[in-house]
Design an enzyme around this catalytic site. Structure first.
Site, PDB file in Angstrom:
ATOM      1  N   ASP A 171       0.448  10.256  -4.008  1.00 19.73           N
ATOM      2  CA  ASP A 171       1.485   9.895  -4.924  1.00 19.73           C
ATOM      3  C   ASP A 171       2.578  10.980  -5.254  1.00 19.73           C
ATOM      4  OD1 ASP A 171      -0.551   7.841  -5.716  1.00 19.73           O
ATOM      5  OD2 ASP A 171      -1.614   9.283  -6.648  1.00 19.73           O
ATOM      6  N   HIS A 181       3.502   2.942  -2.393  1.00 20.68           N
ATOM      7  CA  HIS A 181       4.596   3.631  -2.150  1.00 20.68           C
ATOM      8  C   HIS A 181       5.536   2.763  -3.285  1.00 20.68           C
ATOM      9  CE1 HIS A 181       3.380   5.722   1.225  1.00 20.68           C
ATOM     10  NE2 HIS A 181       3.107   4.783   1.843  1.00 20.68           N
TER      11      HIS A 181
HETATM   12  P1  IMP Z   1     -10.206   5.572  -0.757  1.00 20.38           P
HETATM   13  O1  IMP Z   1      -9.122   6.158  -0.031  1.00 20.38           O
HETATM   14  O2  IMP Z   1      -9.933   4.137  -1.455  1.00 20.38           O
HETATM   15  O3  IMP Z   1     -11.482   5.563  -0.153  1.00 20.38           O
HETATM   16  O4  IMP Z   1     -10.418   6.607  -2.052  1.00 20.38           O
HETATM   17  C1  IMP Z   1     -10.746   7.854  -1.808  1.00 20.38           C
HETATM   18  C2  IMP Z   1     -10.054   9.061  -2.763  1.00 20.38           C
HETATM   19  O5  IMP Z   1      -8.697   9.299  -2.405  1.00 20.38           O
HETATM   20  C3  IMP Z   1     -10.045   8.514  -4.228  1.00 20.38           C
HETATM   21  O6  IMP Z   1     -10.178   9.750  -5.178  1.00 20.38           O
HETATM   22  C4  IMP Z   1      -8.721   8.081  -4.548  1.00 20.38           C
HETATM   23  O7  IMP Z   1      -8.294   7.814  -5.749  1.00 20.38           O
HETATM   24  C5  IMP Z   1      -7.845   8.891  -3.299  1.00 20.38           C
HETATM   25  N1  IMP Z   1      -6.611   8.182  -2.751  1.00 20.38           N
HETATM   26  C6  IMP Z   1      -6.774   7.395  -1.647  1.00 20.38           C
HETATM   27  N2  IMP Z   1      -5.382   6.933  -1.595  1.00 20.38           N
HETATM   28  C7  IMP Z   1      -4.700   7.567  -2.227  1.00 20.38           C
HETATM   29  C8  IMP Z   1      -3.206   7.477  -2.439  1.00 20.38           C
HETATM   30  O8  IMP Z   1      -2.347   6.964  -1.875  1.00 20.38           O
HETATM   31  N3  IMP Z   1      -2.768   8.344  -3.531  1.00 20.38           N
HETATM   32  C9  IMP Z   1      -3.561   8.915  -4.476  1.00 20.38           C
HETATM   33  N4  IMP Z   1      -4.899   9.087  -4.171  1.00 20.38           N
HETATM   34  C10 IMP Z   1      -5.388   8.372  -3.057  1.00 20.38           C
END
Ligand code: IMP
Length: 434
Positions: free
Chosen positions: A23, A51
């Protein structure tokens, strides 16, 4: 008014990566740069990424489609390393069509990209539910289970399988029945029927088929022909499966996996731009040494509109962690920094920067690779004076208040990398280049 990008010089093939926990504002940087590129390429992650890009009064939110899509001449690629939820992708294509953006010749999807299936999302939710207070705080988009099945190989479906109706019809019942056995035994889940999934995914395949191709070949050919390539990293280095704060990470190599995820060697790159906020945020669980669980954190959240694009969750907020930033810069070989949301810091009397940790009685300027150690690391801060002026209309770094310039200089000195762009608002023109 568009910002003057000439100060950046000729960038050559460029990768844009997030340097914190996601982010950071990569979408805005990619959107600004895409005008200079022929291809915008996503190579990792899936619809866990969010995004947002603002053009005039219109705000666009993307999860899968590269932000470069807003530039008419740019070809957007979802390369082999991306995991694709076809339902989400079709929704994004339809939403963009509703806003007048036709993607016919602009979107290319790798036939080797893996497909997120309904049981991946279910497994993500069930596993998080079972973990209780040990949960990772995933986005519940099925990312981990889909990458896990890719690594397991049995039970995986790729875009080439999705768009071939015979293959889909023969593979899906086997995959779903195997997964049902697992989910029933592990979580007592209701079995899924393959037929409705087949119907829904066949419908998506109809819409996506024309975009599917061998993107490795496409990008290799583009590189040979000196076309300009922009690689858009999703998620961020501190969420990298190998180099992030494991296990509180995502399931792809978001900082380091470009050549595997796109089929283009790192040697093709001439610039690696690392995007970081002027402070830090994190969504989901995991260590965050500079987190401010207090009025300062709340102030940053409100001023920075720190709520997730993908899940709407409030983001955890804290001071800029220079130890973590320098680590991320080094892991990715970043050649220039893009510092985002500097305007959010206006009006704060004093600003703190973490320049070391104290851990187990020791002082260290290194980033501990172990999440357990990081959770116990106490930040050591340096304090710099803040500024009261609003920055939203500043267009040159030299015109920033003296204390804001000092803040930027301290970051550059610590991280040993030049700041090339500074963002002071969501709009394209609220960007300085240096
Ligand atoms: P997952 O990618 O859904 O398996 O999530 C794993 C961890 O990565 C969690 O803490 C999510 O909040 C974080 N996360 C995954 N993608 C993003 C992103 O694009 N921005 C912020 N956090 C992310």
């Amino acid at each position: 008014m568009e910002p003057d990008l000439s100060a950046l010089g000729h960038l050559g093939n460029t990768s844009v990566v997030g340097l914190q926990w996601g982010d950071e504002g990569k979408g805005k940087i990619v959107d600004l740069l895409t005008g200079q590129f022929d291809y915008a390429v996503r190579w990792n992650g899936g619809s866990n990424a969010g995004h947002s890009v603002q053009v005039g009064a219109v705000k666009y939110a993307f999860h899968l489609i590269p932000s470069g899509i807003l530039h008419p001449h740019c070809i957007c690629v979802l390369a082999n390393g991306v995991v694709i939820d076809p339902i989400q992708l079709v929704q994004e294509i339809d939403a963009l069509a509703g806003q007048g953006l036709e993607l016919r010749d602009k979107l290319r999807i790798s036939s080797q990209a893996h497909v997120v299936l309904p049981h991946h999302k279910l497994q993500d939710q069930l596993s998080e539910g079972r973990l209780g207070n040990q949960r990772l705080g995933t986005t519940a988009r099925g990312i981990g289970p889909c990458y896990a099945d890719k690594a397991l190989r049995a039970g995986a479906l790729r875009m080439a399988d999705l768009i071939d109706e015979d293959r889909l019809r023969s593979r899906l019942p086997v995959i779903v029945s195997e997964k049902n056995r697992l989910l029933q035994r592990l979580y007592d889940a209701e079995p899924l029927a393959w037929e409705p999934i087949f119907e829904q995914y066949r419908g998506c395949a109809e819409q996506l088929r024309e975009h599917v191709c061998d993107t490795t070949d496409l990008l290799q050919e583009a590189w040979r022909n000196h076309r300009r390539l922009l690689f858009e990293g999703a998620n961020a280095v501190l969420l990298d499966l190998d180099h992030g704060t494991f296990p509180f990470v995502t399931s792809s190599n978001c900082g380091t996996g470009l050549s595997a995820g796109a089929g283009v060697p790192g040697a093709a790159l001439t610039s690696i731009l690392g995007v970081a906020k002027a402070y830090c945020t994190r969504v989901g669980a995991g260590p965050f040494p500079t987190e401010q669980n207090n009025a300062i954190g709340e102030h940053l959240r409100q001023r920075g509109h720190e709520y997730g694009t993908t899940t709407g969750r409030p983001r955890r907020c804290g001071w800029l962690d220079l130890v973590a930033l320098r680590y991320a810069v080094r892991v990715c070989g970043v050649t220039g920094l893009c510092l985002m949301l500097l305007d959010v810091l206006s009006g704060m009397d004093a600003l703190r920067l973490c320049t070391a940790y104290r851990h187990a009685g020791r002082y260290t300027e290194g980033f501990p690779p172990d999440a357990y150690d990081l959770a116990r690391a106490e930040p050591v801060y340096e304090t710099l004076p803040g500024w009261s002026e609003s920055l939203e209309d500043t267009t040159r770094r030299a015109d920033l208040p003296a204390n804001a310039r000092r803040y930027l200089e301290r970051i550059e000195a610590f991280v040993q990398t030049p700041i090339r762009m500074v963002s002071v608002g969501a709009a394209r023109h609220q960007t300085m280049t240096c």
